[in-house]
Write a protein that holds these residues in place. Structure first.
Motif, PDB file in Angstrom:
ATOM      1  N   SER A  63       0.831  -1.201   0.000  1.00 17.22           N
ATOM      2  CA  SER A  63       0.000   0.000   0.000  1.00 17.22           C
ATOM      3  C   SER A  63       0.868   1.254   0.000  1.00 17.22           C
ATOM      4  O   SER A  63       1.659   1.481   0.919  1.00 17.22           O
ATOM      5  N   ILE A  64       0.728   2.071  -1.052  1.00 13.88           N
ATOM      6  CA  ILE A  64       1.523   3.292  -1.144  1.00 13.88           C
ATOM      7  C   ILE A  64       1.083   4.295  -0.084  1.00 13.88           C
ATOM      8  O   ILE A  64       1.909   5.009   0.496  1.00 13.88           O
ATOM      9  N   LYS A  65      -0.205   4.343   0.197  1.00 11.86           N
ATOM     10  CA  LYS A  65      -0.690   5.240   1.243  1.00 11.86           C
ATOM     11  C   LYS A  65      -0.086   4.857   2.593  1.00 11.86           C
ATOM     12  O   LYS A  65       0.328   5.731   3.370  1.00 11.86           O
ATOM     13  N   ALA A  66       0.002   3.559   2.891  1.00  9.86           N
ATOM     14  CA  ALA A  66       0.623   3.109   4.145  1.00  9.86           C
ATOM     15  C   ALA A  66       2.107   3.449   4.167  1.00  9.86           C
ATOM     16  O   ALA A  66       2.653   3.839   5.213  1.00  9.86           O
ATOM     17  N   LEU A  67       2.786   3.318   3.028  1.00 11.53           N
ATOM     18  CA  LEU A  67       4.199   3.679   2.952  1.00 11.53           C
ATOM     19  C   LEU A  67       4.391   5.172   3.214  1.00 11.53           C
ATOM     20  O   LEU A  67       5.321   5.567   3.941  1.00 11.53           O
ATOM     21  N   PHE A  68       3.519   5.997   2.637  1.00  9.50           N
ATOM     22  CA  PHE A  68       3.597   7.441   2.881  1.00  9.50           C
ATOM     23  C   PHE A  68       3.410   7.740   4.371  1.00  9.50           C
ATOM     24  O   PHE A  68       4.150   8.533   4.962  1.00  9.50           O
ATOM     25  N   THR A  69       2.406   7.118   4.963  1.00  8.06           N
ATOM     26  CA  THR A  69       2.130   7.360   6.380  1.00  8.06           C
ATOM     27  C   THR A  69       3.305   6.930   7.256  1.00  8.06           C
ATOM     28  O   THR A  69       3.699   7.640   8.188  1.00  8.06           O
ATOM     29  N   ALA A  70       3.881   5.771   6.933  1.00  8.32           N
ATOM     30  CA  ALA A  70       4.982   5.241   7.739  1.00  8.32           C
ATOM     31  C   ALA A  70       6.247   6.075   7.606  1.00  8.32           C
ATOM     32  O   ALA A  70       7.061   6.125   8.539  1.00  8.32           O
ATOM     33  N   SER A  71       6.436   6.729   6.463  1.00  2.00           N
ATOM     34  CA  SER A  71       7.686   7.461   6.230  1.00  2.00           C
ATOM     35  C   SER A  71       7.661   8.883   6.775  1.00  2.00           C
ATOM     36  O   SER A  71       8.698   9.553   6.797  1.00  2.00           O
ATOM     37  N   PHE A  72       6.502   9.358   7.223  1.00  3.92           N
ATOM     38  CA  PHE A  72       6.407  10.722   7.743  1.00  3.92           C
ATOM     39  C   PHE A  72       7.415  10.961   8.859  1.00  3.92           C
ATOM     40  O   PHE A  72       8.260  11.864   8.785  1.00  3.92           O
ATOM     41  N   LEU A  73       7.311  10.169   9.921  1.00  4.14           N
ATOM     42  CA  LEU A  73       8.156  10.392  11.089  1.00  4.14           C
ATOM     43  C   LEU A  73       9.638  10.191  10.778  1.00  4.14           C
ATOM     44  O   LEU A  73      10.461  11.043  11.136  1.00  4.14           O
ATOM     45  N   PRO A  74      10.054   9.095  10.101  1.00  8.18           N
ATOM     46  CA  PRO A  74      11.476   8.968   9.757  1.00  8.18           C
ATOM     47  C   PRO A  74      11.985  10.120   8.877  1.00  8.18           C
ATOM     48  O   PRO A  74      13.118  10.575   9.046  1.00  8.18           O
ATOM     49  N   GLY A  75      11.155  10.582   7.938  1.00  7.08           N
ATOM     50  CA  GLY A  75      11.579  11.679   7.070  1.00  7.08           C
ATOM     51  C   GLY A  75      11.832  12.954   7.838  1.00  7.08           C
ATOM     52  O   GLY A  75      12.859  13.619   7.667  1.00  7.08           O
ATOM     53  N   PHE A  76      10.898  13.309   8.720  1.00  4.02           N
ATOM     54  CA  PHE A  76      11.075  14.522   9.507  1.00  4.02           C
ATOM     55  C   PHE A  76      12.142  14.340  10.586  1.00  4.02           C
ATOM     56  O   PHE A  76      12.779  15.310  10.997  1.00  4.02           O
ATOM     57  N   MET A  77      12.339  13.112  11.041  1.00  3.81           N
ATOM     58  CA  MET A  77      13.438  12.830  11.969  1.00  3.81           C
ATOM     59  C   MET A  77      14.774  13.132  11.294  1.00  3.81           C
ATOM     60  O   MET A  77      15.650  13.780  11.892  1.00  3.81           O
ATOM     61  N   LEU A  78      14.943  12.676  10.060  1.00  2.00           N
ATOM     62  CA  LEU A  78      16.187  12.940   9.343  1.00  2.00           C
ATOM     63  C   LEU A  78      16.368  14.438   9.115  1.00  2.00           C
ATOM     64  O   LEU A  78      17.479  14.968   9.300  1.00  2.00           O
ATOM     65  N   ALA A  79      15.304  15.130   8.727  1.00  9.46           N
ATOM     66  CA  ALA A  79      15.398  16.583   8.537  1.00  9.46           C
ATOM     67  C   ALA A  79      15.778  17.277   9.838  1.00  9.46           C
ATOM     68  O   ALA A  79      16.586  18.222   9.842  1.00  9.46           O
ATOM     69  N   SER A  80      15.226  16.816  10.964  1.00  5.89           N
ATOM     70  CA  SER A  80      15.571  17.417  12.266  1.00  5.89           C
ATOM     71  C   SER A  80      17.027  17.151  12.627  1.00  5.89           C
ATOM     72  O   SER A  80      17.676  17.998  13.248  1.00  5.89           O
ATOM     73  N   PHE A  81      17.563  15.986  12.227  1.00  3.41           N
ATOM     74  CA  PHE A  81      18.989  15.719  12.445  1.00  3.41           C
ATOM     75  C   PHE A  81      19.840  16.765  11.720  1.00  3.41           C
ATOM     76  O   PHE A  81      20.815  17.292  12.277  1.00  3.41           O
ATOM     77  N   PHE A  82      19.472  17.064  10.469  1.00 12.58           N
ATOM     78  CA  PHE A  82      20.208  18.070   9.706  1.00 12.58           C
ATOM     79  C   PHE A  82      20.149  19.435  10.394  1.00 12.58           C
ATOM     80  O   PHE A  82      21.166  20.123  10.541  1.00 12.58           O
ATOM     81  N   ILE A  83      18.946  19.827  10.800  1.00  8.71           N
ATOM     82  CA  ILE A  83      18.765  21.147  11.409  1.00  8.71           C
ATOM     83  C   ILE A  83      19.506  21.236  12.738  1.00  8.71           C
ATOM     84  O   ILE A  83      20.183  22.244  13.031  1.00  8.71           O
ATOM     85  N   LEU A  84      19.405  20.207  13.578  1.00  9.74           N
ATOM     86  CA  LEU A  84      20.117  20.211  14.862  1.00  9.74           C
ATOM     87  C   LEU A  84      21.626  20.279  14.655  1.00  9.74           C
ATOM     88  O   LEU A  84      22.334  20.983  15.392  1.00  9.74           O
ATOM     89  N   TYR A  85      22.108  19.545  13.666  1.00 11.16           N
ATOM     90  CA  TYR A  85      23.547  19.585  13.369  1.00 11.16           C
ATOM     91  C   TYR A  85      23.982  21.003  12.991  1.00 11.16           C
ATOM     92  O   TYR A  85      25.010  21.500  13.468  1.00 11.16           O
ATOM     93  N   ILE A  86      23.199  21.657  12.131  1.00 13.20           N
ATOM     94  CA  ILE A  86      23.529  23.021  11.713  1.00 13.20           C
ATOM     95  C   ILE A  86      23.536  23.958  12.903  1.00 13.20           C
ATOM     96  O   ILE A  86      24.479  24.743  13.100  1.00 13.20           O
TER      97      ILE A  86
END
Length: 531
Positions: free
Chosen positions: A181-204
């Motif tokens: 299910s692509i919708k389930a994949l989208f839902t599941a990737s929300f938190l990991p995606g924003f987690m990675l973005a937050s890692f970048f921002i915290l590092y900066i």
């Protein structure tokens, strides 16, 4: 006839050899598909019964991939990204983010990362994001004296977030190939995606605090609001926008009520924020935001804050149209992509920025990008079908399971394969070639042995593995020697910035990506938070 072990080695070495001499991945895969069948089956069986023999599986596999309705969403998302790149929507978004964050240490780099997150949520196209950020953000950071490695790493790492953050084309392809299910994949990737973005921002933020010379503060602009005054203006901007949103939600819920579409029916899910019971809550939210605008902040501050932040409105509307239509149950993935294209076009017309030249150039770019993806899809689907027919997946599965590694040892070995393949091969080919082999093995592993903190429900394993794969592909976009993000940025970077400089700037961000990947492997339940 060649045995399957020797054949597997020939395919592997042949792929690296053909890629090394410059043959495109699609043609290399298709050539090896024919070679695989020719080495396994006798000529009379292979060619004697045209349309029915082993060679026919190639055409069937290609037809099955190219006639999948969801595949139409790929060129639509690329078209949307191309129009965003040519219009001034992204430029105004960056200007608004810069206004709010320019007095923060490293604020322009942080604004660049936030802009990349918003763009990823609009289109999910990686190459266009890196090029656009290179055109808009890189000159600004270099002009203000930002460290070159920090600026380069921020742009390329943040620009590749479209791999993880929905609507990710990588997730769409994974869902197509694995029938997940692509919708389930989208839902599941929300938190990991924003987690990675937050890692970048915290590092900066942390690195620029430790070494302030990496990100000098720009000179203050006379009359520019600072401190709490700017904070109140931002609150007024957010509250005024929220008033518009709650007003639209009220009209929508009222329409559903008058037409009877929101009546409670058996075996029918309620309309999100569209039921009669939702109306009092929507009115209450509207009243609270109105109170903030007219009493707490004041109309004058709100008006000024709106002028400073209005560049963010168009991107938020596009995100709301695309993701809102998917999660609101209004449309599927393909229709949502089409609605996103229309939304960008209409916004461009309202802003008087959309012209025939922009649309035509966007169509040409879409044709080129889609053509590349389709040829890779044809070749990889052919090779995957041929290798499956000769028993390749069973051979690889027995080889891995026969190694008697623990569950996480098997998964870590797969991650290593993904990382190595990602250095040399496009993600489309990896999805089509490797995933049909690896996913059946992962599904058969004991679910309780996956991860180190907690365990994951067996029904979510294909979704988790897809998210982990996408996180792995994040690394591949920066990995030398063929990290595509480096070449995207080099195409628009100043001449004095070499490829060596660009790859050097990647190193801290590759470490952050590996940290995020490790988090998903250690704690797999992170993908089930919103499922």
């Amino acid at each position: 006839m060649v045995d399957i072990g020797t054949l597997s080695l020939i395919v592997l070495l042949g792929m690296f050899a053909l890629l090394a001499i410059g043959m495109p991945l699609g043609f290399a895969s298709a050539f090896l598909a024919v070679v695989t069948l020719a080495l396994k089956f006798p000529p009379d069986l292979l060619w004697g019964d045209f349309g029915r023999g082993p060679m026919s599986v190639l055409g069937q596999a290609v037809y099955r991939q190219l006639t999948n309705y969801v595949l139409i969403s790929v060129p639509l998302f690329i078209f949307m990204a191309a129009m965003l790149e040519r219009s001034g929507i992204a430029r105004d978004m960056y200007s608004s983010l810069n206004v709010w964050m320019n007095r923060m240490r490293g604020g322009i780099a942080v604004a660049t990362s936030i802009m990349a997150v918003i763009m990823a949520a609009m289109s999910g196209i990686i190459g266009g994001e890196v090029v656009l950020l290179g055109l808009i953000a890189l000159p600004q950071m270099l002009r203000l004296g930002y460290d070159r490695n920090l600026a380069i790493g921020t742009i390329c790492a943040s620009g590749s977030l479209g791999t993880m953050i929905p609507p990710s084309i990588v997730l769409i392809f994974y869902g197509l190939v694995t029938e997940t299910s692509i919708k389930a994949l989208f839902t599941a990737s929300f938190l990991p995606g924003f987690m990675l973005a937050s890692f970048f921002i915290l590092y900066i933020v942390i690195r620029t605090r430790i070494n302030t010379s990496l990100a000098p503060l720009p000179d203050p602009v006379p009359g520019e609001p600072e401190g709490s005054e700017k904070g109140l203006m931002f609150l007024g901007f957010i509250s005024r926008f929220a008033m518009w949103v709650t007003g639209v939600l009220f009209i929508r819920a009222l329409f559903f009520t008058l037409t009877g579409d929101n009546a409670i029916r058996e075996n029918q899910d309620p309309i999100p924020l569209g039921m009669v019971a939702d109306i009092p809550w929507i009115i209450g939210a509207f009243a609270i935001f109105s109170l903030i605008v007219f009493v707490v902040v004041g109309r004058e501050r709100t008006a000024r804050g709106w002028e400073m932040g209005k560049g963010l409105i168009a991107p938020i509307v596009v995100i709301g149209v695309v993701l809102g239509s998917i999660y609101g149950g209004i449309t599927g993935i393909t229709e949502a992509a089409g609605m996103g294209v229309i939304a960008v076009f209409v916004i461009g017309m309202i802003r008087r920025e959309m012209s025939f030249d922009i649309v035509w150039d966007s169509l040409i770019r879409t044709l080129r990008s889609t053509g590349t993806i389709i040829w890779v899809t044809i070749g990889a689907a052919s090779l995957a079908a041929a290798y499956t027919l000769v028993g390749g997946p069973t051979f690889v599965a027995n080889l891995i399971i026969g190694a008697e590694l623990p569950t996480m040892g098997i998964i870590l070995m797969m991650m290593l394969v993904f990382l190595i393949m990602g250095m040399f091969m496009d993600w489309v080919g990896i999805v089509l070639l490797i995933m049909p082999v690896f996913l059946p093995i992962v599904v058969r592993l004991p679910a309780e042995e996956i991860g180190f903190l907690g365990s994951i429900d067996a029904r979510y394993i294909p979704i988790w593995f897809g998210v982990v794969f996408c996180m792995n592909m994040q690394v591949s976009f920066l990995s030398p020697p063929f990290g595509p993000a480096a070449f995207y940025l080099k195409s628009v970077a100043p001449p004095e910035i070499s490829l060596t400089d660009i790859f050097r700037g990647f190193l801290p961000f590759i470490a952050l990506q590996l940290l995020a990947l490790s988090t998903l492997l250690i704690w797999p339940n992170i993908i089930t938070v919103f499922l």
